[in-house]
Structure formats: C-alpha cells, structure tokens
Design a protein around this motif. Sequence first.
Motif, PDB file in Angstrom:
ATOM      1  N   GLY A  24       0.858  -1.237   0.162  1.00 64.86           N
ATOM      2  CA  GLY A  24       0.310   0.133   0.156  1.00 64.86           C
ATOM      3  C   GLY A  24       1.035   1.535  -0.080  1.00 64.86           C
ATOM      4  O   GLY A  24       1.592   1.050   0.277  1.00 64.86           O
ATOM      5  N   MET A  25       0.098   2.008  -0.264  1.00 64.55           N
ATOM      6  CA  MET A  25       0.435   3.572  -0.562  1.00 64.55           C
ATOM      7  C   MET A  25       1.785   3.538   0.864  1.00 64.55           C
ATOM      8  O   MET A  25       1.029   3.700   2.035  1.00 64.55           O
ATOM      9  N   MET A  26       2.422   4.848   0.860  1.00 62.96           N
ATOM     10  CA  MET A  26       3.315   5.223   2.288  1.00 62.96           C
ATOM     11  C   MET A  26       2.044   5.556   3.185  1.00 62.96           C
ATOM     12  O   MET A  26       1.174   6.230   3.002  1.00 62.96           O
ATOM     13  N   LYS A  30       2.148   0.214   6.886  1.00 61.43           N
ATOM     14  CA  LYS A  30       1.781  -1.538   7.094  1.00 61.43           C
ATOM     15  C   LYS A  30       3.401  -1.718   7.895  1.00 61.43           C
ATOM     16  O   LYS A  30       3.173  -2.801   8.509  1.00 61.43           O
ATOM     17  N   ASP A  49      12.154  -2.202   3.305  1.00 68.38           N
ATOM     18  CA  ASP A  49      12.796  -1.320   3.854  1.00 68.38           C
ATOM     19  C   ASP A  49      14.038  -0.946   5.129  1.00 68.38           C
ATOM     20  O   ASP A  49      14.850  -0.819   4.800  1.00 68.38           O
ATOM     21  N   ILE A  60      17.153   4.866   3.693  1.00 70.27           N
ATOM     22  CA  ILE A  60      16.790   4.805   2.623  1.00 70.27           C
ATOM     23  C   ILE A  60      16.485   6.559   1.917  1.00 70.27           C
ATOM     24  O   ILE A  60      17.376   6.654   0.274  1.00 70.27           O
ATOM     25  N   PHE A  64      18.807   7.426  -1.722  1.00 67.51           N
ATOM     26  CA  PHE A  64      18.054   7.413  -3.098  1.00 67.51           C
ATOM     27  C   PHE A  64      18.646   9.338  -3.425  1.00 67.51           C
ATOM     28  O   PHE A  64      19.128   8.481  -4.679  1.00 67.51           O
ATOM     29  N   PHE A  72      17.741   1.957  -6.268  1.00 69.29           N
ATOM     30  CA  PHE A  72      16.570   1.809  -4.647  1.00 69.29           C
ATOM     31  C   PHE A  72      16.059   0.445  -5.521  1.00 69.29           C
ATOM     32  O   PHE A  72      15.346  -0.453  -4.359  1.00 69.29           O
ATOM     33  N   ARG A  73      15.195   0.872  -6.181  1.00 66.44           N
ATOM     34  CA  ARG A  73      14.278   0.089  -7.087  1.00 66.44           C
ATOM     35  C   ARG A  73      15.179  -1.374  -7.845  1.00 66.44           C
ATOM     36  O   ARG A  73      13.829  -2.233  -7.232  1.00 66.44           O
ATOM     37  N   GLU A  76      15.429  -3.272  -4.379  1.00 65.17           N
ATOM     38  CA  GLU A  76      14.466  -3.225  -3.821  1.00 65.17           C
ATOM     39  C   GLU A  76      13.381  -4.595  -4.144  1.00 65.17           C
ATOM     40  O   GLU A  76      13.606  -5.623  -3.028  1.00 65.17           O
ATOM     41  N   GLY A  95       7.640  -1.669   1.000  1.00 63.45           N
ATOM     42  CA  GLY A  95       7.841  -0.630   0.502  1.00 63.45           C
ATOM     43  C   GLY A  95       6.685  -0.067  -0.080  1.00 63.45           C
ATOM     44  O   GLY A  95       6.273  -0.855  -1.295  1.00 63.45           O
ATOM     45  N   GLY A  96       5.982   1.277  -0.340  1.00 63.94           N
ATOM     46  CA  GLY A  96       4.904   1.560  -1.169  1.00 63.94           C
ATOM     47  C   GLY A  96       5.151   1.883  -3.041  1.00 63.94           C
ATOM     48  O   GLY A  96       3.850   1.490  -3.543  1.00 63.94           O
ATOM     49  N   GLY A  97       6.306   1.689  -3.506  1.00 58.63           N
ATOM     50  CA  GLY A  97       6.744   1.167  -4.526  1.00 58.63           C
ATOM     51  C   GLY A  97       7.056  -0.050  -5.262  1.00 58.63           C
ATOM     52  O   GLY A  97       7.210  -0.111  -6.397  1.00 58.63           O
ATOM     53  N   ARG A 134      10.367  10.492   3.174  1.00 60.13           N
ATOM     54  CA  ARG A 134       9.866  10.132   1.957  1.00 60.13           C
ATOM     55  C   ARG A 134      11.003  10.850   1.072  1.00 60.13           C
ATOM     56  O   ARG A 134      10.348  11.285   0.695  1.00 60.13           O
ATOM     57  N   LEU A 136      10.168  10.857  -2.028  1.00 56.21           N
ATOM     58  CA  LEU A 136       9.025  10.821  -3.095  1.00 56.21           C
ATOM     59  C   LEU A 136       8.641  12.448  -2.768  1.00 56.21           C
ATOM     60  O   LEU A 136       7.752  12.477  -3.894  1.00 56.21           O
ATOM     61  N   ARG A 152      -0.514   5.063  -8.713  1.00 52.63           N
ATOM     62  CA  ARG A 152      -0.654   3.631  -8.420  1.00 52.63           C
ATOM     63  C   ARG A 152      -1.662   2.660  -8.029  1.00 52.63           C
ATOM     64  O   ARG A 152      -2.107   1.833  -7.930  1.00 52.63           O
TER      65      ARG A 152
HETATM   66  C1  S3P Z   1       8.138   4.899  -1.366  1.00 48.01           C
HETATM   67  C2  S3P Z   1       8.123   4.304   0.246  1.00 48.01           C
HETATM   68  C3  S3P Z   1       8.628   4.474   1.046  1.00 48.01           C
HETATM   69  C4  S3P Z   1      10.694   4.213   0.985  1.00 48.01           C
HETATM   70  C5  S3P Z   1      11.077   4.727  -0.610  1.00 48.01           C
HETATM   71  C6  S3P Z   1      10.070   5.153  -1.233  1.00 48.01           C
HETATM   72  C7  S3P Z   1       7.790   4.265  -2.782  1.00 48.01           C
HETATM   73  O1  S3P Z   1       8.730   2.570   2.113  1.00 48.01           O
HETATM   74  O2  S3P Z   1       9.937   2.087   0.526  1.00 48.01           O
HETATM   75  O3  S3P Z   1      10.575   6.100   0.589  1.00 48.01           O
HETATM   76  O4  S3P Z   1       7.790   4.545  -3.963  1.00 48.01           O
HETATM   77  O5  S3P Z   1       5.682   4.924  -2.547  1.00 48.01           O
HETATM   78  P1  S3P Z   1       6.891   3.167   2.810  1.00 48.01           P
HETATM   79  O6  S3P Z   1       5.443   3.046   1.898  1.00 48.01           O
HETATM   80  O7  S3P Z   1       6.668   1.966   3.630  1.00 48.01           O
HETATM   81  O8  S3P Z   1       6.865   4.961   3.338  1.00 48.01           O
END
Ligand code: S3P
Length: 187
Positions: A24-26, A30, A49, A60, A64, A72-73, A76, A95-97, A134, A136, A152
């Motif tokens: 899920g989203m930041m 989670k 993370d 993190i 970045f 980072f991706r 991840e 992580g959210g991404g 964060r 982003l 997303r």
């Molecule tokens: C990100 C979410 C972060 C972390 C990074 C990128 C994202 O994790 O992986 O800053 O792209 O949404 P959280 O979802 O735990 O904040």
Amino acid sequence: MKSNLTEKEENSMSAHKKHLILMGMMGTGKSTIGRHLAQYLPYPAIDLDHWIEEKQNQSIPSIFEEFGESYFRELESQAFKHFLEQSQQHILITGGGIVLRSENRKWIKENGVVFHLTADVDTLIQRLELDGNRPLLQGNKVEKIRRIWSERKSLYESIADYQIQTDARSPEVIIAEILSHWHQLPV
Ligand code: S3P
C-alpha cells in the motif's frame, strides 16, 4: 501421481503456503501493522525497507540521494525476491513503490496473499504532513501524494487479494480483519 483434487482445490490449498504480503501507499501503516501481526502468526515479519537499510548500512533517503531512485528499485526487487524464494513463510512489509515494476507484481501474485492497506488521500496527507523521511515527497507534498496515489491506485488494486481500510481504525481492528481473512484460507 495425479490427485483427485480439482485444479481449483489444488490452487486454493496452496494459498496457505504463501507469504503474507502487506502492500500500500506510504502512510497506510504497513510497518506498524506488520510488526503487530507477527505476534499472532508463526512467521517472521520482514520490513523490506529496514532490511535494505541494514544491508546497505545506509538510510533510504541517503540511498536515493547518492544513487537515485532506479538504483533503490533494483535493491528493492532483489530484497523482495530473496525472501519470496524462501520456502519459509514470511510477513513481508513492502515499500509503497513495490508495485511499480511488473516483475514485482508478477512475483507478488504468484507467491503471496496480498493485503492492500488503503486510506483516503486526505488521511494520507494528514498522516504524512510532518514526515521528512520519504524522498519522493520532497517539495510540494500534497500534490505529490495525490499524484502518486492516482498513478498507483489501479496497480495496487490489480494484485490485491484483500482491501483493508485503515481510516479511523485502530491497529487492533485492522489486525483482527487481516487475521480473520488469513485464517479462512484453506489449509
Ligand atoms: C516509497 C515508499 C517508502 C520507501 C521509499 C519509496 C514509495 O516506503 O520504500 O521511500 O515509492 O512509495 P513506505 O511505503 O514504507 O513509506
């Protein structure tokens, strides 16, 4: 030997051998939920993370800043795959991404039961208002949260097994909902 089970039954049996994935989203909680969940299930909770930060010995935001988002991706995806490949089940806090790469989405579907933690975008804005961790969300935070969520949303929904609303709900209530779904999976 061919079993007498239908294909559907065989697939559903294997569901309980999968990892429990929190996605899920930041700002959807989670990490908090994952940590608490581990008290009720016999699987280790891995916060990807945190795992990456420990392995790289770098935060993190600093990864970045020094190497950029695509580096980072890659870390991840590698970390995620490392745990998915293990036969031991885990609670994986992503992580959210994680949904951005199609290979990650494929692995998630194949190896996980996916709980999508959601919240209204205004709730996310409120929860992330004071966050400075964060990368982003640097700059116009409200605009960025809205944009990232709209980019997303459909990716999350395309691979979620369960949508779990987190607005105005305590961790205990959220955990009870997740556990009730989990325990109803065929053994
Ligand atoms: C990100 C979410 C972060 C972390 C990074 C990128 C994202 O994790 O992986 O800053 O792209 O949404 P959280 O979802 O735990 O904040």
